[in-house]
Design a protein around this motif. Structure first.
Motif, PDB file in Angstrom:
ATOM      1  N   UNK A   2       0.818  -1.211   0.000  1.00 35.13           N
ATOM      2  CA  UNK A   2       0.000   0.000   0.000  1.00 35.13           C
ATOM      3  C   UNK A   2       0.854   1.265   0.000  1.00 35.13           C
ATOM      4  N   UNK A   3       2.046   1.210   0.559  1.00 34.63           N
ATOM      5  CA  UNK A   3       2.934   2.365   0.551  1.00 34.63           C
ATOM      6  C   UNK A   3       3.471   2.605  -0.857  1.00 34.63           C
ATOM      7  N   UNK A   4       3.484   3.855  -1.333  1.00 38.62           N
ATOM      8  CA  UNK A   4       4.023   4.116  -2.680  1.00 38.62           C
ATOM      9  C   UNK A   4       5.488   3.705  -2.774  1.00 38.62           C
ATOM     10  N   UNK A   5       5.908   3.392  -3.990  1.00 42.73           N
ATOM     11  CA  UNK A   5       7.318   3.083  -4.202  1.00 42.73           C
ATOM     12  C   UNK A   5       8.182   4.290  -3.870  1.00 42.73           C
ATOM     13  N   UNK A   6       7.717   5.484  -4.281  1.00 39.27           N
ATOM     14  CA  UNK A   6       8.486   6.718  -4.095  1.00 39.27           C
ATOM     15  C   UNK A   6       7.619   7.733  -3.361  1.00 39.27           C
ATOM     16  N   UNK A   7       8.162   8.299  -2.295  1.00 40.92           N
ATOM     17  CA  UNK A   7       7.475   9.347  -1.530  1.00 40.92           C
ATOM     18  C   UNK A   7       8.230  10.657  -1.763  1.00 40.92           C
ATOM     19  N   UNK A   8       7.551  11.620  -2.351  1.00 37.07           N
ATOM     20  CA  UNK A   8       8.157  12.900  -2.726  1.00 37.07           C
ATOM     21  C   UNK A   8       7.365  14.009  -2.050  1.00 37.07           C
ATOM     22  N   UNK A   9       7.757  14.370  -0.819  1.00 35.66           N
ATOM     23  CA  UNK A   9       7.035  15.343  -0.004  1.00 35.66           C
ATOM     24  C   UNK A   9       7.756  16.675  -0.059  1.00 35.66           C
ATOM     25  N   UNK A  10       7.251  17.606  -0.889  1.00 40.08           N
ATOM     26  CA  UNK A  10       7.916  18.889  -1.053  1.00 40.08           C
ATOM     27  C   UNK A  10       7.768  19.768   0.188  1.00 40.08           C
ATOM     28  N   UNK A  11       6.651  19.625   0.905  1.00 42.17           N
ATOM     29  CA  UNK A  11       6.445  20.452   2.098  1.00 42.17           C
ATOM     30  C   UNK A  11       7.493  20.143   3.169  1.00 42.17           C
ATOM     31  N   UNK A  12       7.824  18.880   3.331  1.00 46.83           N
ATOM     32  CA  UNK A  12       8.804  18.472   4.342  1.00 46.83           C
ATOM     33  C   UNK A  12      10.210  18.329   3.770  1.00 46.83           C
ATOM     34  N   UNK A  13      10.344  18.554   2.460  1.00 42.85           N
ATOM     35  CA  UNK A  13      11.627  18.305   1.780  1.00 42.85           C
ATOM     36  C   UNK A  13      12.127  16.903   2.120  1.00 42.85           C
ATOM     37  N   UNK A  14      11.229  15.937   1.913  1.00 47.11           N
ATOM     38  CA  UNK A  14      11.499  14.544   2.272  1.00 47.11           C
ATOM     39  C   UNK A  14      11.296  13.669   1.035  1.00 47.11           C
ATOM     40  N   UNK A  15      12.312  12.896   0.692  1.00 47.94           N
ATOM     41  CA  UNK A  15      12.241  11.989  -0.451  1.00 47.94           C
ATOM     42  C   UNK A  15      12.676  10.606   0.013  1.00 47.94           C
ATOM     43  N   UNK A  16      11.766   9.632  -0.145  1.00 49.86           N
ATOM     44  CA  UNK A  16      12.034   8.278   0.319  1.00 49.86           C
ATOM     45  C   UNK A  16      11.674   7.267  -0.759  1.00 49.86           C
ATOM     46  N   UNK A  17      12.386   6.155  -0.766  1.00 49.99           N
ATOM     47  CA  UNK A  17      12.139   5.063  -1.699  1.00 49.99           C
ATOM     48  C   UNK A  17      11.905   3.799  -0.893  1.00 49.99           C
ATOM     49  N   UNK A  18      10.822   3.084  -1.232  1.00 50.44           N
ATOM     50  CA  UNK A  18      10.509   1.857  -0.507  1.00 50.44           C
ATOM     51  C   UNK A  18      11.510   0.772  -0.886  1.00 50.44           C
ATOM     52  N   UNK A 376      15.848  -6.426   6.223  1.00 51.58           N
ATOM     53  CA  UNK A 376      15.043  -5.855   7.310  1.00 51.58           C
ATOM     54  C   UNK A 376      13.961  -4.921   6.778  1.00 51.58           C
ATOM     55  N   UNK A 377      13.586  -5.060   5.508  1.00 47.83           N
ATOM     56  CA  UNK A 377      12.691  -4.081   4.881  1.00 47.83           C
ATOM     57  C   UNK A 377      11.314  -4.024   5.540  1.00 47.83           C
ATOM     58  N   UNK A 378      10.856  -5.103   6.155  1.00 42.82           N
ATOM     59  CA  UNK A 378       9.568  -5.029   6.863  1.00 42.82           C
ATOM     60  C   UNK A 378       9.654  -4.099   8.061  1.00 42.82           C
ATOM     61  N   UNK A 379      10.767  -4.170   8.782  1.00 43.89           N
ATOM     62  CA  UNK A 379      10.931  -3.345   9.975  1.00 43.89           C
ATOM     63  C   UNK A 379      11.438  -1.947   9.643  1.00 43.89           C
TER      64      UNK A 379
END
Length: 438
Positions: A2-18, A376-379
């Motif tokens: 359910x989590x997106x592959x890529x999280x691109x949050x401009x408000x928080x300047x946060x970029x994450x990859x699952x 450890x990707x689940x945790x």
């Protein structure tokens, strides 16, 4: 998931990859289908085929291909599979050949692809040449001697796909009036890590000082300033250079060159002569961009150009599985170099990028450690690629260039188009012209 592959949050300047994208067989199959079947993939350079009927065989996009010049001297790319039962029609890595013959049943093809001989062909009521035509050839196009293929008829042309990133290829080619050439020898190796990790690493200025500290210490002891150290530091990590994006997932980090470490006067003089010719042909500003700056560039999806004064390499990065990657690397050099300058570049390449060099083994270890950590990707499900996000102009040791690549990856895989982070890169000489006009 359910989590997106890529999280691109401009408000928080946060970029994450699952981290699932580095381990999932399903994602791997999507990449083969959606990325490598529909992208411009680097095949080779024209200098590798100097004469008529010359050929090279290699794997591109998971397919075996023959990169060759036909009997007329035209460059071709043919799929290396017999139309009869599928065996390779060429089993040699390189050579000179007018006819490719499948050793299994003897079907023979011209090096332009036409089927010209079938043993006992009279036994076929319909001639195989009428049924099958000849060896399949994907779309091929070139830019300044670099040849690419595309397995899709619907993709845009190569020049459109490269866009302004073609400037990076220009800066490499224009180091000599006669262009560049591939040097003999190929560095090919595999690593037990996902291919996207090496894509990131190839334009990652953040890791250089920690992973390659032996190289940095050696250079400092020899009185040299290593690339990217610049003149000053911030908290011990120098912010030299810039990271930038060019659209379509192409990106680069650009940083001050450090001249020719440990070069003698003859080698330095040879480079100075190339620079003077570039000034005469292209102007001082462009020559400064060519010779005074270093670049690590990625062209989506898997082509890398590392362009330094003391050595240049091309690299292709091919996934073999979710946790297995094939890397092929070639050294390039300006045409017309004297033997001493050429040997200097070869020695530097082997010292830094070679199989036992000061960079490649370190990088392989770092990426394989990361791949093990993904157990450890689940945790711990997300990797962070946020460094420098929100800056008007990220530095070379920030991570804009990786984020630009990931946004294109995300678009191809999911259809979600994320907007660019900074304004499109303007070449340095064009900036000077704009400022002068203002």
């Amino acid at each position: 998931m359910t989590t997106p592959y890529v999280i691109d949050d401009r408000d928080k300047s946060l970029f994450q990859v699952h981290r699932e994208v580095f381990t999932s067989g399903e994602v791997f199959e999507k990449e083969r289908e959606l990325i490598f079947a529909d992208a411009w993939l680097y095949v080779g350079h024209e200098s590798e085929l100097p004469g008529k009927n010359d050929f090279r065989t290699r794997d591109v996009g998971g397919r075996s291909v023959i990169f060759n010049r036909d009997r007329h001297g035209d460059i071709r790319v043919l799929l290396n599979t017999c139309l009869h039962r599928g065996a390779s029609v060429c089993r040699h890595p390189r050579g000179n050949q007018k006819i490719f013959t499948c050793f299994y049943h003897g079907w023979a093809y011209r090096n332009s692809g036409e089927l010209v001989n079938v043993p006992a062909g009279d036994d076929y009521r319909t001639a195989p040449a009428e049924t099958y035509g000849g060896l399949h050839s994907p779309r091929i196009e070139s830019y300044r001697g670099f040849w690419f293929l595309n397995f899709s008829d619907d993709a845009p042309d190569l020049r459109t796909w490269l866009g302004t990133s073609s400037y990076l290829l220009d800066l490499a080619v224009d180091q000599s009036e006669d262009g560049i050439e591939i040097l003999e020898g190929t560095h090919s190796y595999t690593l037990n890590a996902n291919w996207k990790l090496l894509i990131e690493n190839s334009v990652d200025g953040y890791h250089a000082k920690s992973v390659h500290h032996t190289y940095f210490e050696m250079m400092m002891e020899l009185g040299q300033t290593p690339p990217m150290l610049g003149d000053g530091t911030v908290n011990g990590v120098p912010p030299a250079g810039i990271g930038t994006e060019f659209g379509n997932g192409h990106a680069t980090l650009i940083y001050p060159g450090n001249g020719l470490p440990l070069a003698n006067d003859n080698v330095a003089r040879s480079l100075a002569e190339l620079r003077e010719k570039a000034i005469a042909n292209h102007g001082d500003s462009y020559a400064s961009a060519v010779f005074d700056l270093a670049r690590n560039s990625i062209f989506f999806p898997n082509f890398v150009l590392i362009d330094l004064n003391f050595g240049m390499i091309l690299r292709t990065i091919m996934p073999l599985g979710p946790d297995r990657t094939q890397v092929t690397s070639w050294q390039i050099a300006p045409r017309g170099l004297d033997q001493e300058s050429l040997q200097y570049r070869i020695d530097n390449a082997l010292t830094f990028w070679g199989p036992a060099g000061l960079a490649t083994p370190d990088d392989v270890e770092a990426l394989e450690q990361a791949q093990r950590g993904f157990s450890t990707r689940r945790e711990v499900p997300l990797s962070d690629i946020s460094k420098g996000m929100g800056k008007q102009q990220p530095a070379a040791n920030d991570e804009l260039q990786m984020r630009a690549w990931w946004r294109q990856w995300n678009y191809v895989i999911t259809g979600e188009r994320l907007p660019a982070e900074v304004a499109e890169f303007i070449p340095f000489e064009a900036r000077e012209q704009q400022e002068a006009g203002a």
